[in-house]
Design an enzyme around this catalytic site. Structure first.
Site, PDB file in Angstrom:
ATOM      1  CG  HIS A   1       1.291  11.422   4.615  1.00 30.43           C
ATOM      2  ND1 HIS A   1       2.178  10.762   5.432  1.00 30.43           N
ATOM      3  CD2 HIS A   1       1.692  12.714   4.588  1.00 30.43           C
ATOM      4  CE1 HIS A   1       3.084  11.619   5.875  1.00 30.43           C
ATOM      5  NE2 HIS A   1       2.815  12.807   5.376  1.00 30.43           N
TER       6      HIS A   1
ATOM      7  CG  HIS B   1      -3.873   7.537  -4.044  1.00 32.21           C
ATOM      8  ND1 HIS B   1      -2.918   8.293  -3.396  1.00 32.21           N
ATOM      9  CD2 HIS B   1      -3.388   6.273  -4.097  1.00 32.21           C
ATOM     10  CE1 HIS B   1      -1.894   7.513  -3.068  1.00 32.21           C
ATOM     11  NE2 HIS B   1      -2.153   6.284  -3.485  1.00 32.21           N
TER      12      HIS B   1
ATOM     13  CB  THR C   1       2.411   7.359  -5.959  1.00 33.05           C
ATOM     14  OG1 THR C   1       1.510   6.845  -4.970  1.00 33.05           O
ATOM     15  CG2 THR C   1       2.346   6.508  -7.221  1.00 33.05           C
TER      16      THR C   1
END
Length: 308
Positions: free
Chosen positions: A88, A117, A223
């Protein structure tokens, strides 16, 4: 191979897929993974009242004079760090000698890893937003409160995890040390692959402590699933630089666990649900110093224009 064997294999593959959580960019009409809107069905904490990231509304934050500067320990040390594609995102492991205290945190915290991110196709990809603005990229440095030995142990403490967040702004010039990170991401393109960055210093990525007095603080969560609500969040005012070339390169390096390009790896902002976001006094003091000078400068310009 008869039909029943094919069916068993198919059911097995489907069960593996549906067990996986994913970002919105991975979701398709085949419904093969749980996107952020459905994380809570599989991970109940993701539906809690202290979820992250959030949108920070600057005119609603509360000044807190008890938020002092941080003490960074070992950030200038040279280390060989391991980078791994987690399916991920990519995690950059940090040694326990890198530690953090101060900042009104309840104890000393040791570093665990950092990760980024980002968006894709020229779109921003930060998780936190400021007054609704999403930034090109965001860096998270994860720390575990001592004496906990793992994130699993720390998640039972409301402040067991300290997360430092840095937002990136796009600039004309390259960040002088991000190319090392980009090269490492290029070596971990597939899920489970890993590499080593030799002679790495965290201080080459983030500014020195003396430049990090201005920040926001709130209580929140991880998150990504399981969204553990055990995080003391620090979001710094000081942004980091990244060029458009570097940003494009980062978003093109890795692939998700399902083989798709790893883009738009951010969770949408979550409701504040009554929480208070605090701002360090340094932030307000800096703003208070700048604002009068802006007014004086504007007045000078106005007088000059009237004279001429």
């Amino acid at each position: 191979m008869d039909f029943s064997v094919y069916l068993l294999i198919l059911l097995s593959l489907l069960s593996q897929c549906t067990a996986q959580w994913c970002y919105q960019s991975q979701y398709s009409c085949d419904d093969t993974c749980r996107d952020p809107s459905r994380w809570a069905a599989q991970f109940p904490s993701c539906g809690g009242l202290r979820q992250s990231p959030i949108n920070i509304v600057t005119n609603k934050v509360h000044l807190n004079g008890a938020l002092p500067p941080f003490d960074f320990i070992g950030h200038t040390n040279t280390n060989n760090i391991t980078v791994e594609n987690k399916g991920h995102s990519a995690h950059f492991g940090l040694p326990q000698s890198v530690r953090l205290s101060g900042g009104a945190l309840p104890g000393t915290y040791r570093a665990d890893q950092f990760h980024f991110h980002w968006g894709g196709n020229g779109k921003p990809g930060s998780e936190h937003t400021i007054d609704g603005e999403r930034f090109p990229m965001e860096l998270h440095i994860v720390h575990i409160k001592e004496p906990y030995g793992s994130l699993a142990e720390a998640e039972h403490d409301m402040a067991g995890i300290a997360l430092l967040a840095f937002l990136f702004e796009e600039t004309t010039d390259d960040h002088p040390h991000l190319d090392t990170v980009i090269a490492a991401l290029g070596r971990v393109q597939t899920n489970g692959s890993s590499t080593v960055i030799p002679n790495f210093r965290l201080s080459e990525i983030i500014p020195p402590a003396k430049e990090l007095h201005s920040y926001y603080r709130y209580v929140g969560s991880m998150t990504t699933p399981g969204c553990e609500q055990a995080v003391a969040w620090t979001v710094f005012d000081r942004t980091l630089s990244i060029s458009s070339r570097q940003l494009d390169a980062i978003t093109q390096q890795c692939r998700f666990w399902n083989g798709q390009p790893m883009t738009n790896i951010y969770r949408p902002t979550q409701p504040l649900d009554g929480r208070v976001v605090y701002r360090s006094k340094a932030s307000a003091a800096l703003k208070g110093v700048i604002q009068p000078w802006v007014c004086v400068f504007s007045a000078v310009l106005l007088i000059t224009s009237l004279i001429h």
